[in-house]
Design an enzyme around this catalytic site. Structure first.
Site, PDB file in Angstrom:
ATOM      1  N   GLY A  11      -5.874   8.357  -3.321  1.00 15.33           N
ATOM      2  CA  GLY A  11      -5.054   8.766  -2.174  1.00 15.33           C
ATOM      3  C   GLY A  11      -5.933   9.137  -1.002  1.00 15.33           C
ATOM      4  O   GLY A  11      -6.937   9.835  -1.174  1.00 15.33           O
TER       5      GLY A  11
ATOM      6  N   ARG B  15      -1.252  -0.612  -8.657  1.00 13.17           N
ATOM      7  CA  ARG B  15      -2.667  -0.396  -8.339  1.00 13.17           C
ATOM      8  C   ARG B  15      -2.852   1.114  -8.210  1.00 13.17           C
ATOM      9  O   ARG B  15      -2.142   1.775  -7.446  1.00 13.17           O
ATOM     10  CB  ARG B  15      -3.034  -1.074  -7.017  1.00 13.17           C
ATOM     11  CG  ARG B  15      -4.469  -0.796  -6.595  1.00 13.17           C
ATOM     12  CD  ARG B  15      -4.702  -1.143  -5.146  1.00 13.17           C
ATOM     13  NE  ARG B  15      -4.964  -2.551  -4.935  1.00 13.17           N
ATOM     14  CZ  ARG B  15      -4.817  -3.143  -3.752  1.00 13.17           C
ATOM     15  NH1 ARG B  15      -4.382  -2.463  -2.720  1.00 13.17           N
ATOM     16  NH2 ARG B  15      -5.087  -4.418  -3.613  1.00 13.17           N
TER      17      ARG B  15
ATOM     18  N   ASP C  24       0.847  -1.194   0.000  1.00 10.41           N
ATOM     19  CA  ASP C  24       0.000   0.000   0.000  1.00 10.41           C
ATOM     20  C   ASP C  24       0.881   1.242   0.000  1.00 10.41           C
ATOM     21  O   ASP C  24       2.027   1.197   0.438  1.00 10.41           O
ATOM     22  CB  ASP C  24      -0.854   0.055   1.285  1.00 10.41           C
ATOM     23  CG  ASP C  24      -1.967  -0.975   1.294  1.00 10.41           C
ATOM     24  OD1 ASP C  24      -2.386  -1.426   0.215  1.00 10.41           O
ATOM     25  OD2 ASP C  24      -2.418  -1.325   2.400  1.00 10.41           O
TER      26      ASP C  24
ATOM     27  N   THR D 259     -11.000   1.915  -6.698  1.00  8.39           N
ATOM     28  CA  THR D 259     -11.891   3.079  -6.628  1.00  8.39           C
ATOM     29  C   THR D 259     -13.336   2.629  -6.425  1.00  8.39           C
ATOM     30  O   THR D 259     -13.700   1.514  -6.806  1.00  8.39           O
ATOM     31  CB  THR D 259     -11.782   3.926  -7.923  1.00  8.39           C
ATOM     32  OG1 THR D 259     -12.594   5.087  -7.785  1.00  8.39           O
ATOM     33  CG2 THR D 259     -12.212   3.163  -9.163  1.00  8.39           C
TER      34      THR D 259
HETATM   35  C1  LIG Z   1      -8.848  -1.622  -2.893  1.00 11.77           C
HETATM   36  C2  LIG Z   1      -8.436  -0.256  -2.390  1.00 11.77           C
HETATM   37  C3  LIG Z   1      -7.097  -0.033  -2.032  1.00 11.77           C
HETATM   38  C4  LIG Z   1      -6.688   1.224  -1.597  1.00 11.77           C
HETATM   39  N1  LIG Z   1      -5.378   1.431  -1.277  1.00 11.77           N
HETATM   40  C5  LIG Z   1      -4.958   2.674  -0.924  1.00 11.77           C
HETATM   41  C6  LIG Z   1      -3.588   2.951  -0.658  1.00 11.77           C
HETATM   42  O1  LIG Z   1      -2.718   2.071  -0.708  1.00 11.77           O
HETATM   43  N2  LIG Z   1      -3.234   4.228  -0.333  1.00 11.77           N
HETATM   44  C7  LIG Z   1      -4.156   5.237  -0.265  1.00 11.77           C
HETATM   45  O2  LIG Z   1      -3.765   6.383   0.024  1.00 11.77           O
HETATM   46  N3  LIG Z   1      -5.471   4.997  -0.476  1.00 11.77           N
HETATM   47  C8  LIG Z   1      -5.886   3.750  -0.806  1.00 11.77           C
HETATM   48  N4  LIG Z   1      -7.228   3.536  -1.052  1.00 11.77           N
HETATM   49  C9  LIG Z   1      -8.205   4.622  -0.795  1.00 11.77           C
HETATM   50  C10 LIG Z   1      -8.333   5.539  -2.009  1.00 11.77           C
HETATM   51  O3  LIG Z   1      -7.145   6.291  -2.183  1.00 11.77           O
HETATM   52  C11 LIG Z   1      -9.489   6.559  -1.828  1.00 11.77           C
HETATM   53  O4  LIG Z   1      -9.270   7.347  -0.702  1.00 11.77           O
HETATM   54  C12 LIG Z   1     -10.852   5.914  -1.696  1.00 11.77           C
HETATM   55  O5  LIG Z   1     -10.948   4.753  -2.447  1.00 11.77           O
HETATM   56  C13 LIG Z   1     -11.936   6.913  -2.127  1.00 11.77           C
HETATM   57  O6  LIG Z   1     -11.712   7.333  -3.456  1.00 11.77           O
HETATM   58  P1  LIG Z   1     -12.577   6.786  -4.723  1.00 11.77           P
HETATM   59  O7  LIG Z   1     -11.638   6.556  -5.861  1.00 11.77           O
HETATM   60  O8  LIG Z   1     -13.321   5.572  -4.308  1.00 11.77           O
HETATM   61  O9  LIG Z   1     -13.485   7.915  -5.198  1.00 11.77           O
HETATM   62  P2  LIG Z   1     -14.218   9.214  -4.620  1.00 11.77           P
HETATM   63  O10 LIG Z   1     -14.211  10.159  -5.760  1.00 11.77           O
HETATM   64  O11 LIG Z   1     -13.662   9.668  -3.303  1.00 11.77           O
HETATM   65  O12 LIG Z   1     -15.649   8.649  -4.403  1.00 11.77           O
HETATM   66  C14 LIG Z   1     -16.438   8.175  -5.511  1.00 11.77           C
HETATM   67  C15 LIG Z   1     -17.732   7.649  -4.960  1.00 11.77           C
HETATM   68  O13 LIG Z   1     -17.497   6.501  -4.134  1.00 11.77           O
HETATM   69  C16 LIG Z   1     -18.023   6.723  -2.822  1.00 11.77           C
HETATM   70  N5  LIG Z   1     -17.091   6.124  -1.837  1.00 11.77           N
HETATM   71  C17 LIG Z   1     -15.894   6.605  -1.455  1.00 11.77           C
HETATM   72  N6  LIG Z   1     -15.335   5.792  -0.544  1.00 11.77           N
HETATM   73  C18 LIG Z   1     -16.210   4.777  -0.341  1.00 11.77           C
HETATM   74  C19 LIG Z   1     -16.233   3.623   0.491  1.00 11.77           C
HETATM   75  N7  LIG Z   1     -15.227   3.346   1.348  1.00 11.77           N
HETATM   76  N8  LIG Z   1     -17.301   2.796   0.434  1.00 11.77           N
HETATM   77  C20 LIG Z   1     -18.328   3.057  -0.414  1.00 11.77           C
HETATM   78  N9  LIG Z   1     -18.374   4.128  -1.214  1.00 11.77           N
HETATM   79  C21 LIG Z   1     -17.336   4.987  -1.188  1.00 11.77           C
HETATM   80  C22 LIG Z   1     -18.075   8.249  -2.662  1.00 11.77           C
HETATM   81  O14 LIG Z   1     -19.055   8.625  -1.709  1.00 11.77           O
HETATM   82  C23 LIG Z   1     -18.453   8.679  -4.076  1.00 11.77           C
HETATM   83  O15 LIG Z   1     -19.830   8.559  -4.319  1.00 11.77           O
HETATM   84  C24 LIG Z   1      -7.647   2.286  -1.494  1.00 11.77           C
HETATM   85  C25 LIG Z   1      -8.983   2.051  -1.858  1.00 11.77           C
HETATM   86  C26 LIG Z   1      -9.384   0.814  -2.306  1.00 11.77           C
HETATM   87  C27 LIG Z   1     -10.822   0.597  -2.690  1.00 11.77           C
END
Ligand SMILES: Cc1cc2nc3c(=O)[nH]c(=O)nc-3n(C[C@H](O)[C@H](O)[C@H](O)COP(=O)(O)OP(=O)(O)OC[C@H]3O[C@@H](n4cnc5c(N)ncnc54)[C@H](O)[C@@H]3O)c2cc1C
Length: 233
Positions: A184, A180, A130, A222
Site C-alpha cells: 500500500g 495482486r 490498481d 514488492t
Molecule cells: C508492480 C507493483 C504494483 C503496485 N501497485 C500498487 C497499487 O495498486 N496500490 C498501492 O497502494 N501500491 C501499489 N504498489 C506500491 C506498493 O504498495 C508499495 O508502496 C511499494 O512497492 C513499496 O513496498 P515494498 O513491498 O516494495 O516493500 P518495502 O518494505 O517498502 O521496501 C522493501 C525494500 O525495497 C526497497 N524499495 C521500496 N520501493 C522501491 C522502489 N520503488 N524501487 C526500488 N526499491 C524499492 C526499500 O527501500 C526496501 O529496501 C505497487 C508496487 C509494485 C512493485
C-alpha cells in the site's frame, strides 16, 4: 519525515503538473516513466522482456473529476490494448479507477473500465485494477466484482496495510478473483490501516501464504526480497 514531505508534494496540483511537464524532459522521471506515448515504450518493454520479466503498462493519471477527461483516458487505454494485441500482447495493462471516473461515480467507472476490459478481451490481453486510497476501496471492489462476473481477463490489487484486507482476500478468493498483493502506497489513518511497518510486513506474509494456498494465479508486488527468509510451516 521524508515520507510525509513526499505525500504533501504528491497532493500538490502545482507540483504534480510541474513534474509531468518537465520531469521527462529533464530526465529525472525516466527511471519511473517509460515514455509519454505508446510508441516511446517499446524499447523499455523489450529490455525487460529480454531480462525474462513480464511487463504491465500504466497510463499515468488519477483523481480525474471531468467526465470528458475520463473518456479520453478510456479511449487511450483501448488504443493501448488494441496495439498490444497486434504485438503478441508483450505487456498487459494496469489502471487507476479514479482516472476512469470513480471520483465522479461508480457507474461511470464501471462503464469506462468495462470498455477497456472488453477491448482487452478482444485483443487477448489482461487488465489489472490498481488499488488507490481507502475511501475508494469499497467502490473499486464493487466495480471489480461487477465486471469480473462478465469477464475473466481482469484482476485487482489489495493492500496489506489495510485492516480489512484479510477479509477481502477471503471473499475475493471465493469468487475466483486474480489478486495482486502489495503493501500500500497511500497515507492512511490508524482507523483503517496498520501504522507500524512490521505489522504491514507481517500481514503481507500471512496473506501471501493464504494466496499461495487458496488464491487464483496470485501476483506479488514488492521490492522486499526478505521473502526468501520467511518461516515455512
Ligand atoms: C508492480 C507493483 C504494483 C503496485 N501497485 C500498487 C497499487 O495498486 N496500490 C498501492 O497502494 N501500491 C501499489 N504498489 C506500491 C506498493 O504498495 C508499495 O508502496 C511499494 O512497492 C513499496 O513496498 P515494498 O513491498 O516494495 O516493500 P518495502 O518494505 O517498502 O521496501 C522493501 C525494500 O525495497 C526497497 N524499495 C521500496 N520501493 C522501491 C522502489 N520503488 N524501487 C526500488 N526499491 C524499492 C526499500 O527501500 C526496501 O529496501 C505497487 C508496487 C509494485 C512493485
Amino acid at each position: 519525515m521524508l515520507k510525509r514531505a513526499v505525500y504533501a508534494l504528491a497532493d500538490s496540483p502545482t507540483f504534480t503538473a510541474w513534474v509531468s511537464r518537465y520531469g521527462m524532459r529533464w530526465g529525472f522521471a525516466q527511471r519511473f516513466i517509460a515514455g509519454e506515448a505508446i510508441d516511446d515504450v517499446w524499447p523499455s518493454i523489450q529490455e525487460l522482456r529480454d531480462e525474462g520479466m513480464a511487463v504491465t503498462l500504466d497510463y499515468l493519471g488519477e483523481s480525474v473529476s471531468d467526465v470528458d477527461a475520463t473518456r479520453v483516458a478510456t479511449d487511450t487505454y483501448c488504443a493501448i490494448v488494441e496495439e498490444l494485441g497486434r504485438c503478441d500482447n508483450v505487456a498487459s495493462v494496469s489502471l487507476k479507477p479514479t482516472q476512469l471516473g470513480l471520483s465522479i461515480g461508480t457507474e461511470l467507472a464501471e462503464q469506462n473500465i468495462g470498455r477497456i476490459v472488453a477491448a482487452a478481451k478482444e485483443a487477448g490481453n489482461f487488465v489489472r485494477i490498481d488499488m488507490e486510497d481507502s475511501p475508494t476501496t469499497t467502490a473499486t471492489l464493487d466495480v471489480f466484482k461487477a465486471l469480473r462476473a462478465q469477464y475473466d481477463n481482469l484482476g485487482v490489487v489489495v493492500q496489506t496495510y489495510l485492516h480489512r484486507t484479510a477479509a477481502d482476500v477471503r471473499e475475493l478468493n471465493s469468487i475466483g478473483a486474480q489478486l495482486r498483493l502489495c503493501k500500500g502506497a497511500y497515507k492512511e489513518p490508524e482507523s483503517v490501516a496498520y501504522q507500524a511497518k512490521e505489522d504491514v510486513d507481517r500481514n503481507y506474509r500471512e496473506l501471501a501464504e493464504l494466496l499461495l494456498q487458496e488464491g487464483h494465479y496470485p501476483a506479488f508486488a514488492t521490492h522486499d526480497d526478505r521473502g526468501t527468509q520467511w518461516d515455512r510451516p
